[in-house]
Write a protein that holds these residues in place. Structure first.
Motif, PDB file in Angstrom:
ATOM      1  N   THR A 117      68.725  45.783  58.338  1.00 58.80           N
ATOM      2  CA  THR A 117      67.356  45.470  58.910  1.00 58.80           C
ATOM      3  C   THR A 117      66.441  45.197  57.904  1.00 58.80           C
ATOM      4  O   THR A 117      65.731  44.150  57.806  1.00 58.80           O
ATOM      5  CB  THR A 117      66.809  46.394  59.815  1.00 58.80           C
ATOM      6  OG1 THR A 117      67.638  46.393  61.036  1.00 58.80           O
ATOM      7  CG2 THR A 117      65.383  45.945  60.527  1.00 58.80           C
ATOM      8  N   GLU A 118      66.310  46.032  56.909  1.00 62.60           N
ATOM      9  CA  GLU A 118      65.751  46.050  55.642  1.00 62.60           C
ATOM     10  C   GLU A 118      65.995  44.849  54.789  1.00 62.60           C
ATOM     11  O   GLU A 118      65.387  44.082  54.103  1.00 62.60           O
ATOM     12  CB  GLU A 118      65.684  47.279  54.956  1.00 62.60           C
ATOM     13  CG  GLU A 118      64.905  48.265  55.421  1.00 62.60           C
ATOM     14  CD  GLU A 118      65.083  49.535  54.897  1.00 62.60           C
ATOM     15  OE1 GLU A 118      66.082  49.659  54.156  1.00 62.60           O
ATOM     16  OE2 GLU A 118      64.180  50.671  55.210  1.00 62.60           O
ATOM     17  N   ARG A 119      67.414  44.470  54.890  1.00 66.53           N
ATOM     18  CA  ARG A 119      67.870  43.137  53.926  1.00 66.53           C
ATOM     19  C   ARG A 119      67.418  42.051  54.676  1.00 66.53           C
ATOM     20  O   ARG A 119      66.944  40.994  54.074  1.00 66.53           O
ATOM     21  CB  ARG A 119      69.322  43.366  53.813  1.00 66.53           C
ATOM     22  CG  ARG A 119      70.162  44.308  53.003  1.00 66.53           C
ATOM     23  CD  ARG A 119      71.457  44.045  52.506  1.00 66.53           C
ATOM     24  NE  ARG A 119      72.222  44.087  53.610  1.00 66.53           N
ATOM     25  CZ  ARG A 119      73.021  45.299  54.151  1.00 66.53           C
ATOM     26  NH1 ARG A 119      72.791  46.155  53.249  1.00 66.53           N
ATOM     27  NH2 ARG A 119      73.772  45.133  55.015  1.00 66.53           N
ATOM     28  N   CYS A 120      67.581  41.977  56.026  1.00 62.45           N
ATOM     29  CA  CYS A 120      67.162  40.829  56.827  1.00 62.45           C
ATOM     30  C   CYS A 120      65.446  40.502  56.468  1.00 62.45           C
ATOM     31  O   CYS A 120      65.069  39.531  56.180  1.00 62.45           O
ATOM     32  CB  CYS A 120      67.328  41.058  58.306  1.00 62.45           C
ATOM     33  SG  CYS A 120      66.397  39.740  59.199  1.00 62.45           S
ATOM     34  N   TRP A 121      64.877  41.674  56.630  1.00 61.98           N
ATOM     35  CA  TRP A 121      63.379  41.604  56.341  1.00 61.98           C
ATOM     36  C   TRP A 121      62.875  41.098  54.895  1.00 61.98           C
ATOM     37  O   TRP A 121      61.895  40.262  54.836  1.00 61.98           O
ATOM     38  CB  TRP A 121      62.706  42.958  56.620  1.00 61.98           C
ATOM     39  CG  TRP A 121      61.015  43.024  56.713  1.00 61.98           C
ATOM     40  CD1 TRP A 121      60.333  43.533  55.740  1.00 61.98           C
ATOM     41  CD2 TRP A 121      60.397  42.503  57.884  1.00 61.98           C
ATOM     42  NE1 TRP A 121      59.105  43.379  56.050  1.00 61.98           N
ATOM     43  CE2 TRP A 121      59.013  42.687  57.450  1.00 61.98           C
ATOM     44  CE3 TRP A 121      60.764  41.764  58.883  1.00 61.98           C
ATOM     45  CZ2 TRP A 121      58.009  42.213  58.074  1.00 61.98           C
ATOM     46  CZ3 TRP A 121      59.583  41.223  59.669  1.00 61.98           C
ATOM     47  CH2 TRP A 121      58.494  41.625  59.379  1.00 61.98           C
ATOM     48  N   GLU A 122      63.591  41.291  53.997  1.00 56.95           N
ATOM     49  CA  GLU A 122      63.336  40.926  52.673  1.00 56.95           C
ATOM     50  C   GLU A 122      63.616  39.501  52.682  1.00 56.95           C
ATOM     51  O   GLU A 122      62.820  38.740  51.958  1.00 56.95           O
ATOM     52  CB  GLU A 122      64.331  41.684  51.466  1.00 56.95           C
ATOM     53  CG  GLU A 122      63.851  41.421  50.310  1.00 56.95           C
ATOM     54  CD  GLU A 122      65.214  42.179  49.136  1.00 56.95           C
ATOM     55  OE1 GLU A 122      64.983  41.711  48.031  1.00 56.95           O
ATOM     56  OE2 GLU A 122      65.597  43.050  49.659  1.00 56.95           O
ATOM     57  N   THR A 123      64.541  39.020  53.328  1.00 55.51           N
ATOM     58  CA  THR A 123      64.813  37.494  53.219  1.00 55.51           C
ATOM     59  C   THR A 123      63.732  36.898  54.149  1.00 55.51           C
ATOM     60  O   THR A 123      63.465  35.652  53.666  1.00 55.51           O
ATOM     61  CB  THR A 123      66.234  37.162  53.941  1.00 55.51           C
ATOM     62  OG1 THR A 123      67.134  37.963  53.037  1.00 55.51           O
ATOM     63  CG2 THR A 123      66.498  35.769  53.794  1.00 55.51           C
ATOM     64  N   LEU A 124      63.605  37.372  54.983  1.00 58.79           N
ATOM     65  CA  LEU A 124      62.269  36.787  55.914  1.00 58.79           C
ATOM     66  C   LEU A 124      61.111  36.600  55.201  1.00 58.79           C
ATOM     67  O   LEU A 124      60.161  35.639  55.190  1.00 58.79           O
ATOM     68  CB  LEU A 124      62.150  37.603  57.239  1.00 58.79           C
ATOM     69  CG  LEU A 124      63.306  37.654  58.311  1.00 58.79           C
ATOM     70  CD1 LEU A 124      62.781  38.489  59.583  1.00 58.79           C
ATOM     71  CD2 LEU A 124      63.832  36.247  58.720  1.00 58.79           C
ATOM     72  N   GLN A 125      60.923  37.770  54.454  1.00 56.73           N
ATOM     73  CA  GLN A 125      59.459  37.604  53.618  1.00 56.73           C
ATOM     74  C   GLN A 125      59.514  36.549  52.666  1.00 56.73           C
ATOM     75  O   GLN A 125      58.732  35.960  52.199  1.00 56.73           O
ATOM     76  CB  GLN A 125      59.428  38.928  52.959  1.00 56.73           C
ATOM     77  CG  GLN A 125      59.002  39.958  53.875  1.00 56.73           C
ATOM     78  CD  GLN A 125      57.794  40.043  54.892  1.00 56.73           C
ATOM     79  OE1 GLN A 125      56.577  39.726  54.549  1.00 56.73           O
ATOM     80  NE2 GLN A 125      58.140  39.656  56.442  1.00 56.73           N
ATOM     81  N   GLN A 126      60.791  36.554  51.821  1.00 60.10           N
ATOM     82  CA  GLN A 126      60.856  35.611  50.927  1.00 60.10           C
ATOM     83  C   GLN A 126      60.959  34.033  51.344  1.00 60.10           C
ATOM     84  O   GLN A 126      60.276  33.133  50.755  1.00 60.10           O
ATOM     85  CB  GLN A 126      62.108  35.597  50.190  1.00 60.10           C
ATOM     86  CG  GLN A 126      62.424  37.071  49.311  1.00 60.10           C
ATOM     87  CD  GLN A 126      63.717  37.220  48.882  1.00 60.10           C
ATOM     88  OE1 GLN A 126      64.685  36.536  49.129  1.00 60.10           O
ATOM     89  NE2 GLN A 126      63.907  38.322  48.059  1.00 60.10           N
TER      90      GLN A 126
END
Length: 364
Positions: A117-126
């Motif tokens: 989930t944290e990896r996904c969130w990082e991509t979403l923010q980028q």
């Protein structure tokens, strides 16, 4: 996060007891503990367990009942792991929540862990900047609820998902919906969001599944699903309509979009129960949800013709790990003060997870 005692394999002595012996023992222990023991059981539990439940309901209803119960020192939660976590987070520090069988997990909740989930969130923010708010179905781990609460989001249930998704779009331009893609897709579509505005996040490949410009996506769906509900198909609907002319098809919104679109009615577990209770005598129903609940509805409404939408589907295997023997083992561990399979969520996780739960409750 969780305090698990050793010894997850049930002792042999319980396997040698008859059903009658186990039932009598549970009855005596319930009498002995009285109000100090509370046994909530999810709708999908076996009848042999439900017969001893102090309350039945869906996961959030049961957790809220636990929260309101000040008298119970011990809560033996007959459901799956994430449900016991929620109960622990909502109850007082001095109350103890036990899960009769630690193997009672949830295939849906297991599709999302915090690292993914944290990896996904990082991509979403980028990709999108600060334009995304996370929502999670209550069928998720405490760690995922914590993540959502910490990032301004809320939990949802299948009953209130429309209200919470509507609220979320007043906060941000986009939502990340965890972990059930089918529920997120079905409810978002009902709210008028077209399918071509919904992207899927594949946590295995760390990539979007989307045809077109990703910036057009308004809903990001986690690629998770319930192993039971995903197996109700359009072909099942076509077959029951052929075999039972005039039958009503009633499904849970965890079913795939195509199945829900072809059904007559779709709604939460409580919605399904209410629909059957209020249905006229001699009406015909094919129900797309967990088999134990369907069988219980068949028994409770002999004046109606009720079948499973998929007669070849097995009950939820993880939910069904809890049986009468494990229930007895759990309660006897309280008597001997061994306390098998205590579920304990740490304070920091609880703080943020309760934020997500409370945001939901504020807007329903």
């Amino acid at each position: 996060m969780d305090l698990f005692q050793q010894g997850t394999t049930i002792p042999t002595k319980y396997k040698n007891l008859t059903m009658e012996e186990m039932e009598n023992r549970v009855k005596k222990l319930k009498e002995k503990f009285g109000d100090k023991l509370f046994i909530p059981a999810h709708h999908y539990q076996k009848d042999e367990v439900v017969q001893f439940a102090d309350a039945t309901g869906d996961s959030l209803q049961l957790a809220q009942l636990c929260e309101k119960n000040d008298q119970a020192a011990f809560i033996v939660f007959c459901g799956v792991h994430f449900m016991a976590e929620t109960a622990d987070m909502l109850t007082k520090e001095e109350q103890t929540v036990l899960l009769p069988d630690l193997r009672a997990g949830c295939s849906l909740a297991d599709t999302a862990n915090i690292e993914q989930t944290e990896r996904c969130w990082e991509t979403l923010q980028q990709t999108f900047g600060d334009t995304v708010i996370p929502l999670t179905y209550v069928n998720s781990t405490a760690a995922i609820k914590q993540f959502v609460g910490k990032n301004g989001g809320a939990t949802v249930t299948s009953s209130n998902a429309k209200k919470i998704i509507t609220w979320a779009f007043t906060q941000k331009e986009r939502i990340l919906f965890l972990p059930d893609q089918h529920l997120g897709r079905n409810i978002s579509y009902d709210l008028g969001i077209p399918l071509n505005k919904m992207a899927v996040w594949n946590q295995s490949t760390n990539a979007f599944e989307f045809d077109g410009n990703i910036e057009d996506a308004k809903v990001i769906l986690w690629k998770g699903q319930c192993s039971v509900h995903e197996n109700f198909t359009v072909e099942n609907i076509e077959q029951v309509r052929k075999d039972y002319p005039g039958i009503n098809v009633l499904v849970h919104p965890e079913c795939p979009y195509e199945t829900v679109a072809k059904s007559d009615y779709a709604g939460s577990t409580s919605y399904i129960i209410r629909m059957i209770e209020e249905a006229p005598s001699e009406s015909k129903w094919a129900i797309g949800t967990e088999m134990n609940l369907v069988q219980r509805l068949i028994q409770a409404h002999p004046d109606k013709e009720i079948i499973s939408l998929n007669p070849h589907l097995c009950p939820c295997m993880t939910m069904n790990r809890i049986d009468l023997a494990h229930l007895l083992w759990s309660i006897e561990s309280i008597e001997t003060e061994e306390y098998k399979h205590v579920i304990k969520v740490d304070k920091k996780t609880t703080e943020y997870a309760k934020l997500a739960l409370n945001r939901m409750l504020e807007h329903v």
